[in-house]
Design an enzyme around this catalytic site. Sequence first.
Site, PDB file in Angstrom:
ATOM      1  NE  ARG A   1       5.465  47.430  42.473  1.00 40.05           N
ATOM      2  CZ  ARG A   1       4.498  47.971  43.202  1.00 40.05           C
ATOM      3  NH1 ARG A   1       3.965  47.289  44.200  1.00 40.05           N
ATOM      4  NH2 ARG A   1       4.057  49.181  42.952  1.00 40.05           N
TER       5      ARG A   1
ATOM      6  NE  ARG B   1       5.000  53.606  42.189  1.00 41.05           N
ATOM      7  CZ  ARG B   1       5.583  52.725  42.999  1.00 41.05           C
ATOM      8  NH1 ARG B   1       6.857  52.458  42.887  1.00 41.05           N
ATOM      9  NH2 ARG B   1       4.885  52.125  43.922  1.00 41.05           N
TER      10      ARG B   1
HETATM   11  P1  AP5 Z   1       4.291  48.024  50.629  1.00 36.32           P
HETATM   12  O1  AP5 Z   1       3.377  47.454  51.655  1.00 36.32           O
HETATM   13  O2  AP5 Z   1       4.594  47.199  49.411  1.00 36.32           O
HETATM   14  O3  AP5 Z   1       3.863  49.522  50.240  1.00 36.32           O
HETATM   15  P2  AP5 Z   1       2.615  50.085  49.420  1.00 36.32           P
HETATM   16  O4  AP5 Z   1       2.143  51.308  50.116  1.00 36.32           O
HETATM   17  O5  AP5 Z   1       1.633  48.996  49.168  1.00 36.32           O
HETATM   18  O6  AP5 Z   1       3.367  50.496  48.096  1.00 36.32           O
HETATM   19  P3  AP5 Z   1       2.976  50.332  46.583  1.00 36.32           P
HETATM   20  O7  AP5 Z   1       4.175  50.870  45.835  1.00 36.32           O
HETATM   21  O8  AP5 Z   1       2.555  48.939  46.244  1.00 36.32           O
HETATM   22  O9  AP5 Z   1       1.801  51.296  46.471  1.00 36.32           O
HETATM   23  P4  AP5 Z   1       1.370  51.988  45.226  1.00 36.32           P
HETATM   24  O10 AP5 Z   1       0.153  52.671  45.727  1.00 36.32           O
HETATM   25  O11 AP5 Z   1       2.360  52.859  44.564  1.00 36.32           O
HETATM   26  O12 AP5 Z   1       1.217  50.783  44.180  1.00 36.32           O
HETATM   27  P5  AP5 Z   1      -0.002  50.085  43.522  1.00 36.32           P
HETATM   28  O13 AP5 Z   1       0.314  48.666  43.447  1.00 36.32           O
HETATM   29  O14 AP5 Z   1      -1.299  50.500  44.169  1.00 36.32           O
HETATM   30  O15 AP5 Z   1       5.666  48.362  51.396  1.00 36.32           O
HETATM   31  C1  AP5 Z   1       6.781  48.891  50.697  1.00 36.32           C
HETATM   32  C2  AP5 Z   1       8.077  48.237  51.238  1.00 36.32           C
HETATM   33  O16 AP5 Z   1       8.250  48.620  52.596  1.00 36.32           O
HETATM   34  C3  AP5 Z   1       8.053  46.687  51.243  1.00 36.32           C
HETATM   35  O17 AP5 Z   1       9.333  46.217  50.950  1.00 36.32           O
HETATM   36  C4  AP5 Z   1       7.672  46.331  52.696  1.00 36.32           C
HETATM   37  O18 AP5 Z   1       8.194  45.061  53.094  1.00 36.32           O
HETATM   38  C5  AP5 Z   1       8.294  47.480  53.461  1.00 36.32           C
HETATM   39  N1  AP5 Z   1       7.537  47.856  54.672  1.00 36.32           N
HETATM   40  C6  AP5 Z   1       6.174  47.906  54.798  1.00 36.32           C
HETATM   41  N2  AP5 Z   1       5.840  48.325  56.032  1.00 36.32           N
HETATM   42  C7  AP5 Z   1       7.027  48.544  56.690  1.00 36.32           C
HETATM   43  C8  AP5 Z   1       7.366  48.988  57.999  1.00 36.32           C
HETATM   44  N3  AP5 Z   1       6.396  49.294  58.885  1.00 36.32           N
HETATM   45  N4  AP5 Z   1       8.659  49.115  58.326  1.00 36.32           N
HETATM   46  C9  AP5 Z   1       9.642  48.813  57.413  1.00 36.32           C
HETATM   47  N5  AP5 Z   1       9.403  48.371  56.176  1.00 36.32           N
HETATM   48  C10 AP5 Z   1       8.102  48.244  55.811  1.00 36.32           C
HETATM   49  O19 AP5 Z   1      -0.024  50.775  42.078  1.00 36.32           O
HETATM   50  C11 AP5 Z   1       1.037  50.556  41.142  1.00 36.32           C
HETATM   51  C12 AP5 Z   1       0.712  51.307  39.855  1.00 36.32           C
HETATM   52  O20 AP5 Z   1      -0.518  50.787  39.276  1.00 36.32           O
HETATM   53  C13 AP5 Z   1       0.456  52.816  39.976  1.00 36.32           C
HETATM   54  O21 AP5 Z   1       1.675  53.556  39.976  1.00 36.32           O
HETATM   55  C14 AP5 Z   1      -0.396  53.071  38.729  1.00 36.32           C
HETATM   56  O22 AP5 Z   1       0.386  53.115  37.555  1.00 36.32           O
HETATM   57  C15 AP5 Z   1      -1.281  51.824  38.645  1.00 36.32           C
HETATM   58  N6  AP5 Z   1      -2.548  51.996  39.395  1.00 36.32           N
HETATM   59  C16 AP5 Z   1      -3.004  51.188  40.402  1.00 36.32           C
HETATM   60  N7  AP5 Z   1      -4.185  51.630  40.847  1.00 36.32           N
HETATM   61  C17 AP5 Z   1      -4.504  52.721  40.122  1.00 36.32           C
HETATM   62  C18 AP5 Z   1      -5.582  53.646  40.158  1.00 36.32           C
HETATM   63  N8  AP5 Z   1      -6.582  53.503  41.047  1.00 36.32           N
HETATM   64  N9  AP5 Z   1      -5.564  54.682  39.284  1.00 36.32           N
HETATM   65  C19 AP5 Z   1      -4.559  54.838  38.399  1.00 36.32           C
HETATM   66  N10 AP5 Z   1      -3.493  54.012  38.318  1.00 36.32           N
HETATM   67  C20 AP5 Z   1      -3.456  52.965  39.184  1.00 36.32           C
END
Ligand code: AP5
Length: 251
Positions: A190, A201
Amino acid sequence: MSEQPDRAAWFEGGDTKCDVPPSPRERVYRLVLLGPPGVGKGTQAELLCKTLGTCHLSTGDVFRAAQCQSEHSPALRSALEAMRRGELVSDGLVVSMVSERSGCLVCGGGFLLDGFPRTAAQAEALDELLEQQGVGLDAVLSYELPLTEIVGRLSGRRTCSKCKAVFHATARPPQKEGVCDLCGAPLIQREDDRPESSRVRMQAYEESTRPLADYYQQTGRLVSISAEGTPETILERSLGALQERAVASRA
Ligand code: AP5
């Protein structure tokens, strides 16, 4: 992803309806997942939704899907640029996007919000939307993990360029390197997982989102969960915490 229930209404908004049969489950859950970027919210959302039958409502997924559209309004273009830099999208745009989809809050299978709310203004807007729809939150699951482990999860994440399935280079590797197990499309990193965007972030999380834990603690909805261990261990921990909360509320 392929095993998700129909999420058409969430992705498309407007008058789109999902094809959701009445839930056969005794209990329907309405949950929010809270936690830093990369802690594993998306991974847990997928496992929890399979177990509880809830619909996965991720704001990040809606923005990533919008990236693939051929035309972007000026507001969406600036939102996608903010996202690439690792900054939060403006509250106004996010709240109006969720408001347009507020029918998902009364989904027959329940819901699991992932990535929303992220600021105090969004948390207040969500409470208003829930009140308008006549439903409440069962719990806010807040995942915690030391920063060094989060950095490893973010830097090793690989996402399918087509179906958006999530893998990890070492912890959850695909069967064939660089290729999605589910649809065969190439895996990519990503844009916002690059170190410079990840730092932004994390800072946005500390400044705007972490304080929400206090808001939900004060309103008796916070459930803190350690995100250490395998995804399956964390799922068991999450289900156990929900069970304990249900027992305590009946006592
Ligand atoms: P993963 O499950 O992908 O982690 P995640 O917590 O979902 O991480 P994200 O980066 O997707 O969260 P985020 O909140 O930053 O992004 P979002 O999409 O909401 O796991 C991460 C990795 O670890 C993977 O490779 C997985 O396989 C591995 N893993 C998982 N569990 C594991 C374990 N137990 N052991 C080992 N490995 C493991 O947001 C993206 C962007 O969108 C934001 O930065 C912002 O610009 C915008 N945005 C979205 N929502 C809003 C909002 N409400 N307000 C403002 N901006 C927003």
